[in-house]
Design a protein around this motif. Structure first.
Motif, PDB file in Angstrom:
ATOM      1  N   ALA A  73      26.199 -17.511  45.869  1.00  0.00           N
ATOM      2  CA  ALA A  73      26.322 -16.081  45.618  1.00  0.00           C
ATOM      3  C   ALA A  73      24.929 -15.498  45.448  1.00  0.00           C
ATOM      4  O   ALA A  73      23.974 -16.208  45.133  1.00  0.00           O
ATOM      5  N   VAL A  74      24.823 -14.212  45.687  1.00  0.00           N
ATOM      6  CA  VAL A  74      23.587 -13.468  45.429  1.00  0.00           C
ATOM      7  C   VAL A  74      23.960 -12.186  44.703  1.00  0.00           C
ATOM      8  O   VAL A  74      25.082 -11.694  44.820  1.00  0.00           O
ATOM      9  N   TYR A  75      23.021 -11.684  43.936  1.00  0.00           N
ATOM     10  CA  TYR A  75      23.233 -10.409  43.267  1.00  0.00           C
ATOM     11  C   TYR A  75      21.919  -9.654  43.248  1.00  0.00           C
ATOM     12  O   TYR A  75      20.881 -10.249  42.950  1.00  0.00           O
ATOM     13  N   ALA A 588      34.572   1.310  46.175  1.00  0.00           N
ATOM     14  CA  ALA A 588      33.305   0.623  46.455  1.00  0.00           C
ATOM     15  C   ALA A 588      33.209  -0.689  45.694  1.00  0.00           C
ATOM     16  O   ALA A 588      32.297  -1.483  45.944  1.00  0.00           O
ATOM     17  N   LEU A 589      34.143  -0.953  44.783  1.00  0.00           N
ATOM     18  CA  LEU A 589      34.167  -2.247  44.106  1.00  0.00           C
ATOM     19  C   LEU A 589      34.452  -3.383  45.078  1.00  0.00           C
ATOM     20  O   LEU A 589      34.016  -4.519  44.862  1.00  0.00           O
ATOM     21  N   VAL A 590      35.196  -3.108  46.143  1.00  0.00           N
ATOM     22  CA  VAL A 590      35.587  -4.174  47.080  1.00  0.00           C
ATOM     23  C   VAL A 590      34.383  -4.719  47.837  1.00  0.00           C
ATOM     24  O   VAL A 590      34.157  -5.929  47.847  1.00  0.00           O
ATOM     25  N   PRO A 591      33.553  -3.887  48.502  1.00  0.00           N
ATOM     26  CA  PRO A 591      32.375  -4.463  49.171  1.00  0.00           C
ATOM     27  C   PRO A 591      31.254  -4.806  48.196  1.00  0.00           C
ATOM     28  O   PRO A 591      30.474  -5.728  48.443  1.00  0.00           O
ATOM     29  N   GLY A 592      31.145  -4.078  47.074  1.00  0.00           N
ATOM     30  CA  GLY A 592      30.057  -4.343  46.137  1.00  0.00           C
ATOM     31  C   GLY A 592      30.257  -5.600  45.338  1.00  0.00           C
ATOM     32  O   GLY A 592      29.283  -6.267  44.963  1.00  0.00           O
ATOM     33  N   TRP A 593      31.495  -5.981  45.058  1.00  0.00           N
ATOM     34  CA  TRP A 593      31.819  -7.191  44.308  1.00  0.00           C
ATOM     35  C   TRP A 593      32.858  -7.970  45.119  1.00  0.00           C
ATOM     36  O   TRP A 593      34.066  -7.873  44.861  1.00  0.00           O
ATOM     37  N   PRO A 594      32.429  -8.754  46.127  1.00  0.00           N
ATOM     38  CA  PRO A 594      33.396  -9.414  47.017  1.00  0.00           C
ATOM     39  C   PRO A 594      34.364 -10.334  46.284  1.00  0.00           C
ATOM     40  O   PRO A 594      35.488 -10.523  46.734  1.00  0.00           O
ATOM     41  N   THR A 595      33.928 -10.925  45.172  1.00  0.00           N
ATOM     42  CA  THR A 595      34.813 -11.820  44.410  1.00  0.00           C
ATOM     43  C   THR A 595      35.294 -11.134  43.138  1.00  0.00           C
ATOM     44  O   THR A 595      35.363 -11.751  42.068  1.00  0.00           O
ATOM     45  N   LEU A 596      35.622  -9.860  43.256  1.00  0.00           N
ATOM     46  CA  LEU A 596      36.132  -9.088  42.125  1.00  0.00           C
ATOM     47  C   LEU A 596      37.359  -9.783  41.542  1.00  0.00           C
ATOM     48  O   LEU A 596      38.244 -10.233  42.264  1.00  0.00           O
ATOM     49  N   ARG A 613      49.600 -12.997  47.669  1.00  0.00           N
ATOM     50  CA  ARG A 613      48.623 -12.747  48.723  1.00  0.00           C
ATOM     51  C   ARG A 613      47.527 -11.852  48.173  1.00  0.00           C
ATOM     52  O   ARG A 613      47.800 -10.919  47.426  1.00  0.00           O
ATOM     53  N   ARG A 614      46.294 -12.165  48.528  1.00  0.00           N
ATOM     54  CA  ARG A 614      45.146 -11.313  48.210  1.00  0.00           C
ATOM     55  C   ARG A 614      44.251 -11.306  49.440  1.00  0.00           C
ATOM     56  O   ARG A 614      43.795 -12.351  49.907  1.00  0.00           O
ATOM     57  N   GLU A 615      43.990 -10.106  49.959  1.00  0.00           N
ATOM     58  CA  GLU A 615      43.208  -9.998  51.182  1.00  0.00           C
ATOM     59  C   GLU A 615      42.565  -8.617  51.254  1.00  0.00           C
ATOM     60  O   GLU A 615      43.178  -7.614  50.873  1.00  0.00           O
ATOM     61  N   ALA A 616      41.320  -8.597  51.712  1.00  0.00           N
ATOM     62  CA  ALA A 616      40.639  -7.324  51.981  1.00  0.00           C
ATOM     63  C   ALA A 616      41.070  -6.842  53.354  1.00  0.00           C
ATOM     64  O   ALA A 616      40.815  -7.497  54.373  1.00  0.00           O
ATOM     65  N   LEU A 617      41.735  -5.689  53.414  1.00  0.00           N
ATOM     66  CA  LEU A 617      42.268  -5.151  54.663  1.00  0.00           C
ATOM     67  C   LEU A 617      41.264  -4.276  55.395  1.00  0.00           C
ATOM     68  O   LEU A 617      41.546  -3.808  56.487  1.00  0.00           O
ATOM     69  N   GLY A 618      40.133  -4.048  54.811  1.00  0.00           N
ATOM     70  CA  GLY A 618      39.108  -3.215  55.430  1.00  0.00           C
ATOM     71  C   GLY A 618      37.838  -3.322  54.633  1.00  0.00           C
ATOM     72  O   GLY A 618      37.694  -4.180  53.744  1.00  0.00           O
ATOM     73  N   ALA A 619      36.900  -2.455  54.940  1.00  0.00           N
ATOM     74  CA  ALA A 619      35.620  -2.512  54.259  1.00  0.00           C
ATOM     75  C   ALA A 619      35.751  -2.219  52.772  1.00  0.00           C
ATOM     76  O   ALA A 619      34.984  -2.759  51.969  1.00  0.00           O
ATOM     77  N   ASP A 620      36.710  -1.388  52.379  1.00  0.00           N
ATOM     78  CA  ASP A 620      36.818  -1.009  50.975  1.00  0.00           C
ATOM     79  C   ASP A 620      38.249  -1.010  50.466  1.00  0.00           C
ATOM     80  O   ASP A 620      38.557  -0.345  49.479  1.00  0.00           O
ATOM     81  N   VAL A 621      39.161  -1.746  51.107  1.00  0.00           N
ATOM     82  CA  VAL A 621      40.565  -1.775  50.704  1.00  0.00           C
ATOM     83  C   VAL A 621      40.959  -3.213  50.381  1.00  0.00           C
ATOM     84  O   VAL A 621      40.752  -4.122  51.192  1.00  0.00           O
ATOM     85  N   GLU A 637      34.163  -7.966  36.552  1.00  0.00           N
ATOM     86  CA  GLU A 637      33.150  -8.484  37.455  1.00  0.00           C
ATOM     87  C   GLU A 637      33.331  -9.985  37.634  1.00  0.00           C
ATOM     88  O   GLU A 637      33.827 -10.672  36.732  1.00  0.00           O
ATOM     89  N   PRO A 638      32.945 -10.538  38.770  1.00  0.00           N
ATOM     90  CA  PRO A 638      33.078 -11.984  38.975  1.00  0.00           C
ATOM     91  C   PRO A 638      32.194 -12.750  37.999  1.00  0.00           C
ATOM     92  O   PRO A 638      31.062 -12.368  37.728  1.00  0.00           O
ATOM     93  N   HIS A 639      32.726 -13.844  37.478  1.00  0.00           N
ATOM     94  CA  HIS A 639      31.994 -14.595  36.468  1.00  0.00           C
ATOM     95  C   HIS A 639      30.848 -15.398  37.057  1.00  0.00           C
ATOM     96  O   HIS A 639      29.946 -15.805  36.326  1.00  0.00           O
ATOM     97  N   GLN A 640      30.866 -15.686  38.362  1.00  0.00           N
ATOM     98  CA  GLN A 640      29.704 -16.359  38.911  1.00  0.00           C
ATOM     99  C   GLN A 640      28.522 -15.414  38.995  1.00  0.00           C
ATOM    100  O   GLN A 640      27.400 -15.842  39.177  1.00  0.00           O
TER     101      GLN A 640
END
Length: 733
Positions: A73-75, A588-596, A613-621, A637-640
């Motif tokens: 991961a990177v931040y 914007a939480l979806v692309p900003g925190w991919p492992t939200l 099921r958990r899946e990103a259906l688009g850039a921000d959905v 926020e993701p714990h990693q």
């Protein structure tokens, strides 16, 4: 459905995380000479001394390139935007010992503090001559050219003989850094150790089994930078560079740029006034934020629409007006509802055989407006279209139906012969005559024996067996001496489902989670899911059934395929839970925190809800499906991504280092951002931590009389992940 937040932004729950100073490998990378010499005590014995044996061994490790899969991961996230001016960018690596497998610098530079050989450097716009816009642009050279050097730059001084010859002609990425800028950004050798540590545990770390058979949490190496992004808006590029073969910053006075190997890089934009921090984004889902609040998924008419009560009720039920084109080409008004509804949908009446043969039977009449409700009919057509679009599934389903029909036709024919045999059986007579008939069967008995013997299996294989099913087991049957009308025509031993049936059921189970269904069918109107919104919904089980009926309609004959449909129904029941509720998050939480992290609980937060099921259906959905409607959601926020840096006021919150209480907030803080002795502004305008002074200052409060180790220093700089908890009251379950 109403929403009520409990703490708009609070630290996430305690997560067991352990910090270590470093993870030293058993042997560092390099070339070693192993010499074996053996000598017996009695030298007068023949052969008492053996000649020494030498062996050259190369211990190899990453040096010029980094496998992308090693980056955990990177931040901040790549290409993200947000108020990052109070945080230290960092990178998390899967090989926990990688930063200590080599030595930084050259020229017999001592490294008692075990400083890592890679360092994370942060550059802004206009600082790198080769990348003035901070887009992550690097130059590509071969390892041979890097080792040969360039007169215009100062490259690493490495021994070519110690480099694997297979790597000499491979490319590597390099970046040329002005020497004075590097001297401002790169800490002293004694302070470099504070920028790297090892983290073990956390909810993102997968447990691994050790040699003792116990499950252990996977460890990760974390490397941070000492530079904060500026308080003004700007783009930055972070480079994980190799220090191997270089001299410490400022050791040479020439003005040549320093050529560094870039092992990994990413870009982001710091926007202090963007309002895109986690707390601000997540806080919009609390009540009182209009369309951004967590609300049911349904169309919202304009305030001045003045719709009749009947139409307003239909909109509240999740129905959307659409144009319906009939078979004759006429246009009429119709109502559409997808599988996501703000209410619990009534049960859909099923046909006598349990499955709808076509979409026409699913056109429902809406009595209030005198129009059709087309949601179920659309679901049936979507399912059939998805089935036809997958040639593998279509072929498997048709083959499965043909196999079932052939088996049932064979069983019926066999039962007919058994009945005829019973009616034509000889009447009771003297015992010698019965014995003679048993010894000499009639032609009908011989033909019946052929049908239920190997000939029948061979006939079924030649007409119905798939290519990859293999031959059926051949059985040896003894000649019967008596006949029973109630005997089973085939073997009654339990048999596993055919492979075609298992594959078909698995495909239908994925479709039941709406995999592959167009998003327009799920959310028919974009106004139902505006930007920065969270929507909860119930899943219409009738819509799912109509979807699966359309997919199963290929080559289906209601009377002949009843057994096959029943077999598929039984297999589907074994493929997990059926979605009953879910949420859609457009933010914007979806692309900003991919492992939200999104946790759902029921029964007032005491019972976890299964995520189907958990899946990103688009850039921000983000789509999540649950087995039941939750009454409490926790978004964190993701714990990693444990961040390092200051709070919004520029302070570092102190944490306990006492055994058993490591990481517990002490309620005190150290002002770092406002102290020019701790945060130095370089001539280039960069805000860089004075790691040595900051470590000493923190030690005065949390560990008087003893210096901080890299792990203890990292604990003090940790900013715990934030979370938002929403409770839902009055939800129809």
């Amino acid at each position: 459905m109403t929403t009520q937040p409990t703490e708009p932004s609070a630290p996430a729950g305690n997560t067991p995380v352990t910090f270590y100073d470093h993870l030293l490998p058993g042997i560092e990378a390099g070339r070693y000479r192993i010499t074996v010499d053996q000598q017996l005590p009695a030298e007068q014995l023949p052969g008492a001394r053996l000649d020494p044996v030498e062996q050259i061994v190369d211990v190899r490790a990453a040096q010029f390139r980094l496998d992308p899969s090693w980056v955990h991961a990177v931040y901040p996230a790549p290409h993200s935007q947000g108020p990052f001016h109070g945080l230290l960018p960092h990178i998390t690596l899967n090989p926990a010992a990688l930063p200590w497998e080599r030595e930084p610098f050259t020229g017999n530079v001592q490294n008692p503090a075990r400083a890592p050989w890679p360092a994370l450097l942060l550059f802004g716009e206009g600082e790198l001559p080769g990348d003035p816009n901070a887009l992550g642009t690097t130059a590509s050279v071969t390892v041979r050219a890097l080792l040969d050097g360039d007169a215009a730059v100062s490259g690493p001084a490495l021994d070519r003989n110690a480099v694997d010859p297979a790597l000499l002609d491979t490319p590597c990425r390099v970046v040329d850094v002005p020497r004075d800028l590097l001297a401002q950004l790169l800490p002293e050798l004694s302070d470099l150790a504070f920028l790297a540590h090892v983290r073990s545990g956390g909810e993102d770390a997968a447990p691994a089994e050790g040699q003792d058979g116990r499950l252990r949490q996977e460890a990760h190496a974390v490397i941070t930078t000492a530079r904060f992004p500026a308080t003004a808006q700007g783009r930055y590029v972070a480079h994980l560079v190799s220090l191997e073969g270089h001299a410490p910053a400022g050791a040479q006075a020439d003005g040549k740029p320093v050529r560094l190997v870039s092992l990994h890089s990413w870009t982001f934009t710091s926007c202090p006034e963007s309002g895109d921090s986690f707390s601000r984004l997540a806080g919009r889902f609390a009540p009182g934020h209009g369309e951004h609040s967590a609300a049911p998924l349904c169309p919202t008419p304009a305030a001045d629409a003045n719709l009749p009560e009947e139409l307003g009720t239909l909109l509240e039920q999740g129905m959307v007006p659409m144009t319906h084109i009939t078979d004759s080409g006429e246009r009429a008004l119709a109502w559409y509802s997808g599988p996501f509804l703000p209410r619990v949908a009534p049960g859909l009446p099923r046909p006598a055989d349990g499955h709808f043969p076509d979409a026409d039977g699913l056109l429902l009449h809406e009595p209030h407006t005198g129009t059709f409700a087309t949601g179920y009919a659309c679901a049936w057509n979507v399912g059939r279209a998805l089935a036809l679009a997958d040639p593998g599934f279509a072929t498997t389903l048709v083959r499965l139906r043909h196999q079932g029909r052939l088996r049932r036709a064979t069983d019926r024919q066999y039962a007919t012969y058994r009945r005829q045999l019973f009616h034509n059986a000889p009447s009771a007579g003297p015992a010698p005559r019965m014995a003679a008939r048993a010894a000499a069967p009639t032609p009908r008995e011989q033909f019946e024996e052929l049908l239920r013997g190997d000939a029948l299996d061979a006939l079924a294989e030649s007409f119905a067996a798939p290519d990859d099913a293999g031959p059926r087991p051949r059985t040896v049957r003894a000649a019967p001496t008596a006949y029973r009308l109630d005997a089973p025509p085939r073997s009654s031993a339990p048999q596993s489902a055919p492979s075609d049936a298992r594959e078909t059921a698995a495909w239908l189970a994925r479709l039941r989670t709406l995999s592959g269904v167009p998003f327009d069918c799920l959310v028919p109107d974009q106004r139902m899911l505006p930007p920065e919104s969270l929507r909860l919904f119930h899943v219409d089980r009738g819509w799912l059934d109509a979807l699966l009926d359309g997919a199963r309609s290929l080559d289906r004959h209601p009377g002949a395929d009843t057994a096959t449909d029943a077999e598929l129904d039984g297999l589907l029941d074994g493929h997990g839970s059926v979605p009953a509720a879910g949420l859609l998050l457009r933010s914007a939480l979806v692309p900003g925190w991919p492992t939200l992290r999104v946790e759902a609980h029921a029964a007032s937060g005491t019972v976890p809800v299964e995520v189907i099921r958990r899946e990103a259906l688009g850039a921000d959905v983000l789509l999540m499906l649950f087995d039941r409607m939750p009454d409490r959601l926790t978004i964190s926020e993701p714990h990693q991504g444990l961040h390092f840096g200051m709070d919004d006021q520029g302070n570092v919150a102190l944490r306990s280092l006492a055994p058993g209480e490591v990481g517990r907030p002490l309620g005190r803080s150290v002002p770092v951002g406002a102290d020019p002795a701790l945060t130095v502004t370089t001539p280039a305008g960069a805000r860089v931590l004075d790691l040595g002074r900051l470590a000493a200052r923190l030690a005065e409060d949390v560990k008087p009389g003893s210096p901080l180790s890299p792990a203890e220093f990292a604990v003090q700089l940790v900013r715990a992940p934030e979370q938002l908890t929403l409770s839902f009251e009055g939800t129809t379950r």
